[in-house]
Write an enzyme that holds these catalytic residues in place. Sequence first.
Site, short mmCIF file in Angstrom:
data_model
loop_
_atom_site.label_atom_id
_atom_site.label_comp_id
_atom_site.label_asym_id
_atom_site.label_seq_id
_atom_site.Cartn_x
_atom_site.Cartn_y
_atom_site.Cartn_z
N LYS A 63 0.80 -1.22 0.00
CA LYS A 63 0.00 0.00 0.00
C LYS A 63 0.83 1.27 0.00
CE LYS A 63 -3.70 -0.24 -0.42
NZ LYS A 63 -4.79 -0.69 -1.33
N SER A 280 -2.94 -12.61 3.58
CA SER A 280 -3.34 -12.46 2.17
C SER A 280 -2.24 -13.01 1.24
CB SER A 280 -3.70 -11.02 1.82
OG SER A 280 -2.55 -10.23 1.62
N1 PMP Z 1 -3.46 -7.79 1.19
C1 PMP Z 1 -3.26 -6.91 2.17
C2 PMP Z 1 -2.56 -7.37 3.41
C3 PMP Z 1 -3.71 -5.58 2.04
O1 PMP Z 1 -3.51 -4.69 3.02
C4 PMP Z 1 -4.38 -5.21 0.84
C5 PMP Z 1 -4.88 -3.80 0.69
N2 PMP Z 1 -6.22 -3.64 1.12
C6 PMP Z 1 -4.58 -6.18 -0.16
C7 PMP Z 1 -4.09 -7.45 0.05
C8 PMP Z 1 -5.33 -5.86 -1.43
O2 PMP Z 1 -4.73 -4.90 -2.23
P1 PMP Z 1 -5.62 -3.91 -3.11
O3 PMP Z 1 -6.27 -2.93 -2.16
O4 PMP Z 1 -4.65 -3.25 -4.02
O5 PMP Z 1 -6.66 -4.71 -3.82
#
Ligand code: PMP
Length: 321
Positions: A63, A280
Site C-alpha cells: 500500500k 493475504s
Molecule cells: N493484502 C493486504 C494485506 C492488504 O492490506 C491489501 C490492501 N487492502 C490487499 C491485500 C489488497 O490490495 P488492493 O487494495 O490493491 O486490492
Amino acid sequence: MFMIIETIPVTTAQDRPALAGPRNVLSLIGNTPLLSFNRIVPERSGVKIYAKAEWANPGGSVKDRPAKSILLEAERSGQMSRDKILVDSTSGNTGIAYAMICAARGYRLKICMPSNVSVERKQILAAYGTEIIYTDPMEGSDGAIRRVREIVQERPELYFYANQYDNPANWQAHYETTAAEIFEQTQGRITHFVAGLGTSGTFVGTSRRLKEFKPPVRCISFQPDSAFHGLEGLKHMASAILPGIYDPAVADEDLTVSTEEAYGMTRRLAREEGLLVGVSSGAAMAAALKVAAGIREGVIVTVFCDSGDKYLSERFWNSSD
Ligand code: PMP
C-alpha cells in the site's frame, strides 16, 4: 508458447549493485524483490511461481505504492495542502502507508478503521502519531467507509478525502510501477498474473499494464469465499461496497480462497520457505498453486502484500493442521 526462466539470478556480495547515496523515505517505495520458492511449488520443469515481496517497501506493505501516488497526485492538483487533513478509511496497511508519508511530508492525518484490526497495526499507527477513529468491527471495512464519508460531509473544507477505493491514482500506481517491475524481473516471460482483491488497485492496475506489454498474459483475481472471512486486506465483492476503481472485466478468471486454506499456506510459507508473510500472501500462494495445477507450462507471478509481523498475535500460527 513462452520461454521459461530456469532460475532467478542470485545476487552475491561480489556482484551486488553499487549502494546509492542518501535517500528520502518516499524514494524507497517500489522496486521490490521477486521471490522464488524451494519446496512449496511442486517440482515441474514447465511451471514457475514467483511473488513480489511487497513488505520490502519502507511502510511494510504494497500500500506504500498507492498511498504515495494518491498524495503526490493530490499535491499536484492542489487538493492537498498543509492546512488540510488527509482522511481515509483503511483496514490498516494503507493507514500505515499514509502515516509514514504524511509524517515525511508534514501533513496531518485521520484514519477510520474497524476496531478489531490487529493490535500490531494499532501500535504502528500510534507510533507515527496518527489520529484513529475506530468503527464497529461487525461492519468491517464498509463501516469505516461509511464513517469517513460522514466526517468529510460535516466539514468538507477541512479535509482531503484520499478515498483509496475510488481514486484512480490507486490503480495507476500499480500500472506505473508494479507491472513494469514484474515484466522486467521476469524478462517478459510472465504468462499468468494472480492477485487478491481489496480496493482492487493492485490487480486492476498491474493487469492493465501487463496486458499492454504482452496481450496473452492471463490475469486472475481472487477473493475470500464468504462475507465473513479472516483474509485481512481482501474483500468479498458480492457482499461488500464495490470499490469505484474495481473493473471485473480486467480478470480472465476469478478464484476464491477460504480462510482455512490461507492460514494453512501462510504457516507453510513460514515453515517450509522461511517466509514470514501475512495472511493475504498465504491466500495468494494458494491461488497461484490452483492456477499452476491447471497448466502445463508458464510463469506465474503473484503479490505478497505484507509480512507476518502484523499478524503475530493471531492464533492460527499455533494450529498444526
Ligand atoms: N493484502 C493486504 C494485506 C492488504 O492490506 C491489501 C490492501 N487492502 C490487499 C491485500 C489488497 O490490495 P488492493 O487494495 O490493491 O486490492
